[in-house]
Design a protein around this motif. Structure first.
Motif, PDB file in Angstrom:
ATOM      1  N   ALA A 152       8.531  73.592   3.106  1.00  0.00           N
ATOM      2  CA  ALA A 152       8.778  72.309   3.765  1.00  0.00           C
ATOM      3  C   ALA A 152       9.711  72.470   4.951  1.00  0.00           C
ATOM      4  CB  ALA A 152       9.369  71.321   2.767  1.00  0.00           C
ATOM      5  N   THR A 153      10.608  73.431   4.884  1.00  0.00           N
ATOM      6  CA  THR A 153      11.541  73.677   5.987  1.00  0.00           C
ATOM      7  C   THR A 153      11.670  75.170   6.195  1.00  0.00           C
ATOM      8  OG1 THR A 153      13.496  73.876   4.606  1.00  0.00           O
ATOM      9  CG2 THR A 153      12.908  71.658   5.333  1.00  0.00           C
ATOM     10  N   SER A 154      12.338  75.530   7.261  1.00  0.00           N
ATOM     11  CA  SER A 154      12.586  76.949   7.523  1.00  0.00           C
ATOM     12  C   SER A 154      13.963  77.361   7.012  1.00  0.00           C
ATOM     13  CB  SER A 154      12.476  77.222   9.019  1.00  0.00           C
ATOM     14  OG  SER A 154      13.445  76.461   9.711  1.00  0.00           O
ATOM     15  N   THR A 155      14.642  76.476   6.324  1.00  0.00           N
ATOM     16  CA  THR A 155      16.007  76.745   5.861  1.00  0.00           C
ATOM     17  C   THR A 155      16.115  78.000   5.010  1.00  0.00           C
ATOM     18  OG1 THR A 155      16.471  74.389   5.965  1.00  0.00           O
ATOM     19  CG2 THR A 155      18.003  75.736   4.714  1.00  0.00           C
ATOM     20  N   PRO A 156      15.247  78.221   4.002  1.00  0.00           N
ATOM     21  CA  PRO A 156      15.398  79.447   3.203  1.00  0.00           C
ATOM     22  C   PRO A 156      15.306  80.725   4.036  1.00  0.00           C
ATOM     23  CG  PRO A 156      13.926  77.917   2.106  1.00  0.00           C
ATOM     24  CD  PRO A 156      14.201  77.362   3.466  1.00  0.00           C
ATOM     25  N   SER A 157      14.363  80.767   4.968  1.00  0.00           N
ATOM     26  CA  SER A 157      14.242  81.970   5.788  1.00  0.00           C
ATOM     27  C   SER A 157      15.434  82.106   6.732  1.00  0.00           C
ATOM     28  CB  SER A 157      12.938  81.952   6.579  1.00  0.00           C
ATOM     29  OG  SER A 157      12.895  80.839   7.450  1.00  0.00           O
ATOM     30  N   PHE A 161      18.047  85.349   7.110  1.00  0.00           N
ATOM     31  CA  PHE A 161      18.430  85.975   8.379  1.00  0.00           C
ATOM     32  C   PHE A 161      19.946  85.937   8.569  1.00  0.00           C
ATOM     33  CE2 PHE A 161      13.955  85.255   9.715  1.00  0.00           C
ATOM     34  CZ  PHE A 161      13.670  86.566  10.063  1.00  0.00           C
ATOM     35  N   SER A 162      20.571  84.865   8.138  1.00  0.00           N
ATOM     36  CA  SER A 162      22.029  84.765   8.224  1.00  0.00           C
ATOM     37  C   SER A 162      22.684  85.825   7.344  1.00  0.00           C
ATOM     38  CB  SER A 162      22.478  83.366   7.805  1.00  0.00           C
ATOM     39  OG  SER A 162      23.874  83.265   7.840  1.00  0.00           O
ATOM     40  N   VAL A 163      22.174  86.009   6.134  1.00  0.00           N
ATOM     41  CA  VAL A 163      22.693  87.042   5.236  1.00  0.00           C
ATOM     42  C   VAL A 163      22.508  88.412   5.874  1.00  0.00           C
ATOM     43  CG1 VAL A 163      22.301  88.195   3.010  1.00  0.00           C
ATOM     44  CG2 VAL A 163      22.411  85.710   3.117  1.00  0.00           C
ATOM     45  N   ALA A 164      21.342  88.648   6.470  1.00  0.00           N
ATOM     46  CA  ALA A 164      21.078  89.938   7.121  1.00  0.00           C
ATOM     47  C   ALA A 164      22.039  90.168   8.279  1.00  0.00           C
ATOM     48  CB  ALA A 164      19.635  89.996   7.606  1.00  0.00           C
ATOM     49  N   ARG A 165      22.292  89.131   9.052  1.00  0.00           N
ATOM     50  CA  ARG A 165      23.219  89.251  10.182  1.00  0.00           C
ATOM     51  C   ARG A 165      24.628  89.580   9.682  1.00  0.00           C
ATOM     52  NH1 ARG A 165      23.225  84.219  12.227  1.00  0.00           N
ATOM     53  NH2 ARG A 165      25.124  83.750  11.117  1.00  0.00           N
ATOM     54  N   ASN A 166      25.024  88.967   8.575  1.00  0.00           N
ATOM     55  CA  ASN A 166      26.356  89.231   8.027  1.00  0.00           C
ATOM     56  C   ASN A 166      26.434  90.588   7.327  1.00  0.00           C
ATOM     57  OD1 ASN A 166      27.250  86.748   8.936  1.00  0.00           O
ATOM     58  ND2 ASN A 166      26.784  85.714   7.012  1.00  0.00           N
ATOM     59  N   THR A 167      25.303  91.126   6.917  1.00  0.00           N
ATOM     60  CA  THR A 167      25.280  92.426   6.238  1.00  0.00           C
ATOM     61  C   THR A 167      25.264  93.570   7.241  1.00  0.00           C
ATOM     62  OG1 THR A 167      24.079  91.454   4.384  1.00  0.00           O
ATOM     63  CG2 THR A 167      24.001  93.837   4.580  1.00  0.00           C
ATOM     64  N   ALA A 168      24.430  93.484   8.246  1.00  0.00           N
ATOM     65  CA  ALA A 168      24.292  94.547   9.241  1.00  0.00           C
ATOM     66  C   ALA A 168      25.207  94.270  10.430  1.00  0.00           C
ATOM     67  CB  ALA A 168      22.845  94.667   9.681  1.00  0.00           C
ATOM     68  N   SER A 178      16.442 100.469   4.837  1.00  0.00           N
ATOM     69  CA  SER A 178      16.164 100.218   3.421  1.00  0.00           C
ATOM     70  C   SER A 178      17.419  99.759   2.676  1.00  0.00           C
ATOM     71  CB  SER A 178      15.565 101.456   2.752  1.00  0.00           C
ATOM     72  OG  SER A 178      16.470 102.538   2.840  1.00  0.00           O
ATOM     73  N   HIS A 179      18.587 100.294   3.075  1.00  0.00           N
ATOM     74  CA  HIS A 179      19.831  99.845   2.442  1.00  0.00           C
ATOM     75  C   HIS A 179      20.150  98.397   2.824  1.00  0.00           C
ATOM     76  CE1 HIS A 179      20.773 104.222   1.840  1.00  0.00           C
ATOM     77  NE2 HIS A 179      21.022 103.704   0.644  1.00  0.00           N
ATOM     78  N   VAL A 180      19.950  98.057   4.085  1.00  0.00           N
ATOM     79  CA  VAL A 180      20.175  96.675   4.518  1.00  0.00           C
ATOM     80  C   VAL A 180      19.224  95.748   3.776  1.00  0.00           C
ATOM     81  CG1 VAL A 180      20.017  95.066   6.460  1.00  0.00           C
ATOM     82  CG2 VAL A 180      21.070  97.300   6.787  1.00  0.00           C
ATOM     83  N   GLU A 181      17.969  96.152   3.663  1.00  0.00           N
ATOM     84  CA  GLU A 181      16.984  95.338   2.958  1.00  0.00           C
ATOM     85  C   GLU A 181      17.395  95.118   1.498  1.00  0.00           C
ATOM     86  OE1 GLU A 181      12.217  95.448   1.805  1.00  0.00           O
ATOM     87  OE2 GLU A 181      13.026  96.922   3.208  1.00  0.00           O
ATOM     88  N   ALA A 182      17.859  96.180   0.837  1.00  0.00           N
ATOM     89  CA  ALA A 182      18.284  96.068  -0.563  1.00  0.00           C
ATOM     90  C   ALA A 182      19.510  95.165  -0.695  1.00  0.00           C
ATOM     91  CB  ALA A 182      18.580  97.454  -1.136  1.00  0.00           C
ATOM     92  N   LEU A 183      20.477  95.305   0.200  1.00  0.00           N
ATOM     93  CA  LEU A 183      21.681  94.471   0.150  1.00  0.00           C
ATOM     94  C   LEU A 183      21.353  93.001   0.409  1.00  0.00           C
ATOM     95  CD1 LEU A 183      24.201  96.820   2.007  1.00  0.00           C
ATOM     96  CD2 LEU A 183      24.282  96.146  -0.414  1.00  0.00           C
ATOM     97  N   LEU A 186      19.625  91.594  -2.707  1.00  0.00           N
ATOM     98  CA  LEU A 186      20.588  91.326  -3.782  1.00  0.00           C
ATOM     99  C   LEU A 186      21.430  90.088  -3.486  1.00  0.00           C
ATOM    100  CD1 LEU A 186      21.735  94.948  -4.627  1.00  0.00           C
ATOM    101  CD2 LEU A 186      20.338  93.432  -6.042  1.00  0.00           C
ATOM    102  N   LYS A 187      21.887  89.967  -2.247  1.00  0.00           N
ATOM    103  CA  LYS A 187      22.703  88.809  -1.880  1.00  0.00           C
ATOM    104  C   LYS A 187      21.895  87.517  -1.959  1.00  0.00           C
ATOM    105  CE  LYS A 187      26.080  86.528   0.191  1.00  0.00           C
ATOM    106  NZ  LYS A 187      27.304  86.191  -0.440  1.00  0.00           N
ATOM    107  N   ALA A 188      20.667  87.538  -1.457  1.00  0.00           N
ATOM    108  CA  ALA A 188      19.835  86.327  -1.443  1.00  0.00           C
ATOM    109  C   ALA A 188      19.409  85.910  -2.850  1.00  0.00           C
ATOM    110  CB  ALA A 188      18.604  86.544  -0.569  1.00  0.00           C
TER     111      ALA A 188
END
Length: 196
Positions: A152-157, A161-168, A178-183, A186-188
Motif C-alpha cells: 500500500a505504501t513504500s514505507t517498508p522499503s 534503505f534507511s537501515v542500509a544507509r545507517n549500516t554502510a 554480503s555482510h551489509v546485506e546480512a546486517l 538482521l536489523k530489519a
C-alpha cells in the motif's frame, strides 16, 4: 492545496496508463477487512464486474489449454522476489490448480459468495484469512495474489534503505556487500528473533 492535488493527479494520469483508483478499489475489494465498504451500489457493481473480467483473464492465462511451454518456466524459476516468497508461503497449497473451475457462472457465484460474507475485523491479517478460506474461493484467491501483493505504501522499503544507509557508513566502508546485506536483514527482522 486543491491546486497541488489537481496537479499531482494530472501528472499521474499523464505518466501512468492505468487507473490508480481502479487498482485501489480492486485491492480493497479482495481485502476481507474492507470489501466494498464505502462504495455506492453502482461502483460496487462495476468493481465486481471488473474483478470477474480480471479473474477470467487470469484463469484463461493459467488454463491447461494455454501454451504448455510457459508453465515450466514459471514453476522452475529458482529465484522468487521477497513478496513472491511471502505469497507462496501464504497461499502454497498441496492441491493442484487443475481442479479450479473456470466456468464464468461459477466465477460469478464465487465472487458473490465472497461479497455476501461479513467483513472481518480490522486487526485480522487478510493473507491469513485468505489462507484459511482458499478452499472456499479457489479461483478468487488468484486475484488476491495479484492485488494484495502490492504494498500500500513504500514505507517498508524506505525503512530498509534507511537501515542500509545507517549500516554502510564511512566508518564501516570495509564491509562486503554480503555482510551489509546480512546486517540489514538482521536489523530489519529483529522483531522476529528477539524474544520478548
Amino acid at each position: 492545496m486543491k491546486e497541488f492535488c489537481k496537479k499531482v493527479i494530472e501528472e499521474m494520469e499523464q505518466r501512468f496508463s492505468f487507473d490508480i483508483g481502479d487498482i485501489a478499489h480492486k485491492a480493497a475489494a479482495v481485502d476481507p477487512r474492507y470489501k466494498l465498504k464505502g462504495l455506492s451500489s453502482v461502483d460496487s457493481t462495476q468493481i465486481k464486474g471488473a474483478l470477474e473480467l480480471d479473474l477470467a483473464k487470469i484463469l484463461q492465462k493459467h488454463s491447461p489449454t494455454h501454451s504448455e511451454a510457459a508453465a515450466p518456466s514459471i514453476q522452475s524459476s529458482p529465484q522468487l522476489s521477497p513478496v513472491g516468497k511471502i505469497l507462496k508461503l501464504a497461499f502454497d497449497s498441496s492441491e493442484s490448480d487443475s481442479s479450479t473451475d473456470t466456468d464464468p457462472v461459477s466465477m460469478g457465484d464465487e465472487i458473490n459468495k465472497y461479497f455476501s460474507l461479513k467483513v472481518v475485523a480490522d486487526n485480522k491479517d487478510p493473507l491469513i484469512w485468505w489462507k484459511e478460506n482458499e478452499n472456499l474461493f479457489p479461483n478468487l484467491v488468484k486475484l488476491v495474489h495479484k492485488y494484495l501483493g502490492i504494498p500500500a505504501t513504500s514505507t517498508p522499503s524506505e525503512r530498509v534503505f534507511s537501515v542500509a544507509r545507517n549500516t554502510a557508513t564511512e566508518l564501516r566502508s570495509s564491509l562486503t556487500g554480503s555482510h551489509v546485506e546480512a546486517l540489514v536483514f538482521l536489523k530489519a527482522n529483529k522483531d522476529l528473533w528477539i524474544s520478548k
